[in-house]
Scaffold this motif. Sequence first.
Motif, short mmCIF file in Angstrom:
data_model
loop_
_atom_site.label_atom_id
_atom_site.label_comp_id
_atom_site.label_asym_id
_atom_site.label_seq_id
_atom_site.Cartn_x
_atom_site.Cartn_y
_atom_site.Cartn_z
N HIS A 108 0.83 -1.21 0.00
CA HIS A 108 0.00 0.00 0.00
C HIS A 108 0.87 1.27 0.00
O HIS A 108 2.00 1.22 -0.45
CB HIS A 108 -1.00 -0.04 1.15
CG HIS A 108 -1.75 -1.33 1.19
ND1 HIS A 108 -2.87 -1.57 0.41
CD2 HIS A 108 -1.52 -2.51 1.85
CE1 HIS A 108 -3.30 -2.80 0.62
NE2 HIS A 108 -2.50 -3.40 1.48
N GLU B 144 -2.56 0.36 7.68
CA GLU B 144 -1.66 -0.68 7.16
C GLU B 144 -0.43 -0.08 6.47
O GLU B 144 0.69 -0.53 6.67
CB GLU B 144 -2.42 -1.60 6.19
CG GLU B 144 -1.54 -2.68 5.58
CD GLU B 144 -2.29 -3.68 4.72
OE1 GLU B 144 -3.51 -3.50 4.52
OE2 GLU B 144 -1.66 -4.63 4.24
N HIS C 172 2.75 -7.08 4.31
CA HIS C 172 1.40 -6.53 4.50
C HIS C 172 0.95 -6.76 5.94
O HIS C 172 1.63 -7.42 6.73
CB HIS C 172 0.41 -7.20 3.53
CG HIS C 172 0.48 -6.62 2.15
ND1 HIS C 172 -0.55 -5.91 1.60
CD2 HIS C 172 1.46 -6.65 1.23
CE1 HIS C 172 -0.20 -5.52 0.38
NE2 HIS C 172 1.02 -5.96 0.12
N VAL C 173 -0.22 -6.20 6.24
CA VAL C 173 -0.83 -6.35 7.54
C VAL C 173 -2.24 -6.85 7.27
O VAL C 173 -2.92 -6.32 6.38
CB VAL C 173 -0.83 -5.00 8.28
CG1 VAL C 173 -1.86 -4.97 9.40
CG2 VAL C 173 0.56 -4.70 8.82
ZN LIG Z 1 -2.46 -5.25 2.39
#
Ligand SMILES: [Zn+2]
Length: 508
Positions: free
Chosen positions: A325, A340, A393-394
């Motif tokens: 992101h 995130e 990522h989260v």
């Molecule tokens: Zn993500």
Amino acid sequence: MTSFFSGPGRLWLLVLLLLGSWSPAPAQALIETAETVPAVNQWLGPGDRLQVRLKGRPGQRVTFFKNLPMTELAPSLVKGQRGIYQGTYVVQPGDTLQNRPILFQVMRNDTVALAAAFSRTKVRFLSPNTPQLALTKGALAYLNYGLGEDRLGGAKFGYLDSAVVLHLTGMVGNQYRVRLAENQQAWVPQDVVRLLPPGGFVPASLTGSCSVSGDSLYDYVQVPLETRLPYRSQLLTNPTRLVVDIFGATSNTNWITQRGGIRELGDVYYEQPQPDVFRLVLPLQHAQAWGYGIEYRGTTLRIRVKRPPAKLTLKGLTIGLDAGHGGSNVGATSPSGNQEKVLTLAIAQKLRLELEKAGAKVLMTREADVSVENGSRVLRMRQLNPDLLLSIHVNSSGSAAVQGTSTYYRYVAYRPLALAIYNEVLKTGLKGFGNVGSFNFNLNGPTEYPNALIETAFVSNPDDEKRLVDPAFQQQLAERIRAGVETFLKGTQAKGPRGWLLHEPAQN
Ligand SMILES: [Zn+2]
């Protein structure tokens, strides 16, 4: 072929045109809605079904297309509703229809229509005598298995080089159906192809004699063809081998020349599993595959296979690192407002330092809070050609109770990397959410280098969130991910060459 503007509907069409608009219709209308199923523009070929549905007054005589009868469904089949009609027409050889809406009529008798309506969507019948071809365009063209869609897009059949000739046999909404071979098809999104004028020859080719060679960087297999045909590759394990199917190709391969410099490929051979599918099998010397690419040079298909890095240690390795992101794409947000994109960058920056301390060169997809499309990230990484790629990522769930860490890979040959990282990250005390395969995520798409997506923890879970925002825990995560990569490297070393020992093993 039936013309649209003749027959019993003609009079009523005039009346309806004077009325101007069909919808919204009053509840008592003879025709409330009338649409194709699915309600999108379609191209159909002989044997395909044109399906339609109409909602109107119960007990009517309803027709569609060439005055074909529609059937009113028993209310028990449609949640108790009445006045739901449906119809099917199987397209016949010789049928023609040029991007027209479908006519529906409610009939008083054989010749007089009480009401008429057109579908909003348009239908074209394709003639097998004038094949519709298209060329792939751009650097990220791909085929899908079917028409499925979710947040990751449709399940992908594989990527294709540009200017590959595709034979289109249908269209549903924004995807064309591609005939690959007898009984084999796929779908291609409209935005990755350029339509050719109807009437070209269906793509097919004999294969020339192949060659296997190596230079200072890669091993290569080259297959001369007469045109750029679609293909599909699968990197398989136990034993490790790359299988490439070329659709529309028939063998005239009378030899496979093995030139100098081959270091990773074993005894390359081909088979012809069906008359129009040519299959190459490329056995690899090492259990762990390090990536491959397929592209055309002119009309010769070239498969490029990577060898293991010179040293299987972080020192000297080039690692692509993707902080998920960024910019206007914030990713998941926790109820308390943690984003995130902020967490992924913080973790990636710590991981970068960890990897660099160990002597790796790190290439980031972003280093600040900026928007970068996933497609651009993939293209850039494919250009930079790292030894490995990690995407950070989260995770997030609608249920606050869901928690834990997870890793994702797409190709089974890259599973060991994701698994090694997963096992290390579990040592932070995070719960396990699993190591997930066949994952249809852009950054897992490239075949050129082993890659893994790490969904570190759930920002939507209060326990996980508390850890994710803690710089000391972010540091722990970075150290565990680094350790996971090291475990992976050691594992590939320990296994050594396996399976096909048809050449002298490479000197690394
Ligand atoms: Zn993500």
